[in-house]
Write an enzyme that holds these catalytic residues in place. Structure first.
Site, PDB file in Angstrom:
ATOM      1  N   GLU B  81      -1.028  -9.442   0.652  1.00  0.00           N
ATOM      2  CA  GLU B  81      -0.548  -8.429  -0.283  1.00  0.00           C
ATOM      3  C   GLU B  81      -0.013  -9.062  -1.561  1.00  0.00           C
ATOM      4  OE1 GLU B  81       2.772  -5.970   0.886  1.00  0.00           O
ATOM      5  OE2 GLU B  81       2.119  -4.415  -0.487  1.00  0.00           O
ATOM      6  N   ASP B 100      -0.106  -8.856   5.578  1.00  0.00           N
ATOM      7  CA  ASP B 100       0.984  -8.196   4.856  1.00  0.00           C
ATOM      8  C   ASP B 100       2.279  -8.869   5.326  1.00  0.00           C
ATOM      9  OD1 ASP B 100       2.708  -6.630   3.486  1.00  0.00           O
ATOM     10  OD2 ASP B 100       1.903  -4.716   4.183  1.00  0.00           O
ATOM     11  N   ILE B 102       5.493  -8.488   4.555  1.00  0.00           N
ATOM     12  CA  ILE B 102       6.496  -7.504   4.985  1.00  0.00           C
ATOM     13  C   ILE B 102       5.932  -6.114   4.732  1.00  0.00           C
ATOM     14  CG2 ILE B 102       8.864  -6.656   4.784  1.00  0.00           C
ATOM     15  CD1 ILE B 102       9.706  -9.335   3.690  1.00  0.00           C
ATOM     16  N   ASP B 103       5.520  -5.454   5.798  1.00  0.00           N
ATOM     17  CA  ASP B 103       5.066  -4.077   5.675  1.00  0.00           C
ATOM     18  C   ASP B 103       6.288  -3.173   5.881  1.00  0.00           C
ATOM     19  OD1 ASP B 103       2.970  -2.076   5.407  1.00  0.00           O
ATOM     20  OD2 ASP B 103       3.390  -1.582   7.490  1.00  0.00           O
ATOM     21  N   THR B 105       8.318  -2.268   2.946  1.00  0.00           N
ATOM     22  CA  THR B 105       9.274  -2.948   2.056  1.00  0.00           C
ATOM     23  C   THR B 105      10.457  -2.041   1.702  1.00  0.00           C
ATOM     24  OG1 THR B 105       7.382  -4.108   1.126  1.00  0.00           O
ATOM     25  CG2 THR B 105       9.449  -4.355  -0.023  1.00  0.00           C
ATOM     26  N   ASP B 237      -2.530  -3.508   5.315  1.00  0.00           N
ATOM     27  CA  ASP B 237      -1.582  -2.635   6.007  1.00  0.00           C
ATOM     28  C   ASP B 237      -2.091  -2.247   7.398  1.00  0.00           C
ATOM     29  OD1 ASP B 237       0.300  -2.257   3.817  1.00  0.00           O
ATOM     30  OD2 ASP B 237      -1.275  -1.096   2.837  1.00  0.00           O
TER      31      ASP B 237
END
Lengths: 295, 298
Positions: B81, B100, B102-103, B105, B237
């Protein structure tokens, strides 16, 4: 009648963790047979475990506190008057029954003591996450039995502003008529970049868990209509102890009773920023489209 | 420079990669996500450096993962990402990581315990290994093609039960794109939400919103949700979650009617749980699509 709130809190914590929690945890996701509470509402679910849990809680409470009244989701009959006792217990055996049936780990038991219609003790236990959160009026909040320092949490959270907040929203099980329209229009307005433009909404499917998460500082506010006193009493006591505020869901309802059915609950702020809460509430009310009304 | 396509990875090789990914997230990645959640809200306000602070943790996590993976698997491509450049695609490449860091955020910024790290290996367009870790709730979901799906090393097995739209619990997100009117997709999303909930529409049991696409995919994989409908997300994601979902008996189709077969970067998805037979799943998808209002495109 003198009641020591802290000893009631301890009693309710033991009851929630030792007598109720394991039952809720072991039965979640196993109840494919459930009743629909009100005929037309194909989405308002109750299981036999709800009733079983309430029976356990009711019998424990009435043997320990025989002079107090009792109101519980499962034994309540529509039209029942408010308990006429000065002090009464207010119980939702399993809040988030749809979660319970689907095994989404956000069902919990919610236990409160109200005196003169004010929730003075609140205990919420989610056995799936093993999260116990409890409070008594004037004595602060405990998380899994440990004193919880909310002031420190607030310091780390920054200002309370509508367009930087996460809001708990739940359509609930009533999906017809004007209240449903008001809710959907308000959600849209809150999310829209031309409206409140909140950071986001979260939907846990449990009023008690939403309130617990406000107290823990995970959420900034919760707006809902259609809930009952047993859904919110414990959570409101806990949120109050962290400086949070309960008002009505409709604009200008600054002072409401705990059985108002429609609520806006907002988290606490730093002592130096007291007006933030009032500003937030006024801003939020501007996004409410229509008027929530319950019999 | 183009290299000849290598042989598909075997089940054993995939399982080995799955273990490697679990070890990567268990270290500094989980520590950073769990302990920095909610810690940056204050500075986040101060635009000059706060948005950047969050991005900094995102980037830091992505770099840890990229370094670990490129060291061990130097031949594979990488899409993340944070390092993604619009228009760039790895879908043509044989094998690539899809990450990703940190999905969720927004959850991370607010300290709401639903943020996670999502890592997938994509081979010939299909996610063949997926690991999703939510350290706040102590959950690591993992799967690889042909090897089954697991939560914290315990096999995910959904007890077979009826799958019908009216009795379903559906993950639904408002998302970050909220442009009303013909220029945006917000109106169509809200109209679809209303049709799903209404007593004159699908009248489903309920919607839930966690704020994380990867976690929604995992919760469908476990059968906690019956379905997840989403438009506007990216391949990183959903890639890891898609592998876990399929290994747990679920299916992933497009979010728009008749999109039975979709590429990984379709942007619009409908994930449906297992614990049901293919015919039930097909009926569910068709019933769901009948409530999608408007044609959403990206």
């Amino acid at each position: 009648m003198d009641i020591d709130f802290l000893s009631v809190e301890q009693f309710l914590c033991d009851l929630a963790v030792h007598k109720v929690g394991s039952l809720i945890k072991s039965k979640a996701g196993t109840q494919q047979n459930y009743d629909l509470k009100t005929g037309s509402r194909a989405v308002d679910i109750v299981t036999k475990i709800d009733r079983q849990v309430e029976d356990i809680i009711k019998s424990e409470i009435s043997s320990k506190y025989p002079d107090c009244g009792f109101i519980g989701e499962e034994s309540y009959v529509k039209g029942d008057p408010r308990p006429d006792n000065k002090a009464f217990f207010c119980v939702d055996p399993i809040d988030g029954t749809t979660n319970f049936v689907h095994d989404f780990p956000f069902s919990c038991t919610s236990l409160a003591l109200c005196v003169d219609m004010i929730p003075v003790v609140g205990v919420i236990y989610n056995p799936h996450l093993d999260l116990l959160i409890s409070a008594s009026k004037g004595s602060g909040v405990r998380v899994n039995g440990e004193k919880y320092d909310y002031g420190k949490k607030i310091e780390s959270m920054g200002p309370l502003l509508l367009n930087k907040s996460i809001v708990a929203l739940q359509p609930g099980s009533a999906r017809e008529g004007d209240n449903f329209k008001t809710k959907m229009a308000t959600y849209e307005n809150l999310l829209s970049c031309d409206g409140g433009f909140v950071h986001g909404f979260r939907n846990l499917g449990s009023s008690a868990m939403s309130l617990a998460y406000i107290a823990l500082g995970y959420l900034d506010s919760y707006w809902d209509g259609g809930c009952y006193i047993w859904d919110v009493a414990a959570g409101v006591c806990i949120v109050n102890e962290t400086g949070g505020r309960l008002v009505g869901a409709n604009p200008d309802e600054w002072n409401i009773d705990i059985d108002n059915r429609a609520y806006l609950v907002v988290r606490g702020t730093e002592p130096s920023a007291e007006d933030e809460q009032e500003t937030y509430i006024k801003e939020f009310w501007k996004s409410v489209k229509g008027h929530l009304k319950y019999d | 420079m183009s290299s000849p396509k290598s042989l598909p990875l075997t089940k054993e090789e995939l399982k080995d990669i799955e273990s490697t990914l679990i070890n990567i997230v268990k270290g500094e990645v989980n520590y950073l996500i769990k302990n920095r959640a909610g810690a940056y809200f204050d500075s986040y306000n101060n635009k000059a450096n706060d948005v950047d602070l969050v991005t900094e943790i995102d980037k830091k996590v992505e770099n840890i993962i990229r370094d670990a993976l490129t060291f061990k698997y130097p031949a594979y491509g990488f899409i993340g990402e944070e390092s993604y450049v619009k228009g760039e695609s790895q879908l043509g490449t044989d094998k690539f990581w899809c990450v990703d860091p940190i999905d969720g955020t927004t959850n991370f910024v607010h300290g709401y315990p639903m943020s996670c790290c999502s890592i997938a290996l994509v081979e010939n367009g299909f996610p063949v290994v997926g690991v999703v870790s939510n350290p706040s709730l102590g959950q690591i979901f993992h799967a690889s093609k042909g090897n089954g799906a697991f939560l914290n090393s315990e096999a995910i097995n959904i007890l077979p039960r009826q799958l019908i739209l009216q009795k379903s619990l559906v993950a639904f997100e408002g998302g970050a794109e909220r442009t009303e009117g013909p220029d945006g997709n917000f109106d169509a999303k809200m109209a679809t939400l209303k049709s799903l909930l209404s007593d004159k529409g699908a009248h489903i049991h309920g919607v839930r919103c966690t704020g994380s696409a990867a976690l929604n995919m995992c919760y469908v994989s476990m059968g906690l949700f019956d379905a997840y409908w989403e438009c506007g997300v990216n391949s990183w994601d959903v890639a890891a979650g898609a592998c876990i979902l399929v290994e747990a008996g679920g299916i992933l189709v497009g979010g728009m009617p008749q999109d039975w077969r979709i590429p990984l970067d379709n942007r619009c998805y409908l994930a449906v749980r297992g614990g049901s037979n293919p015919e039930e799943q097909r009926w569910f998808v068709e019933a769901f699509w009948s409530h999608v209002k408007g044609r959403i495109s990206y």
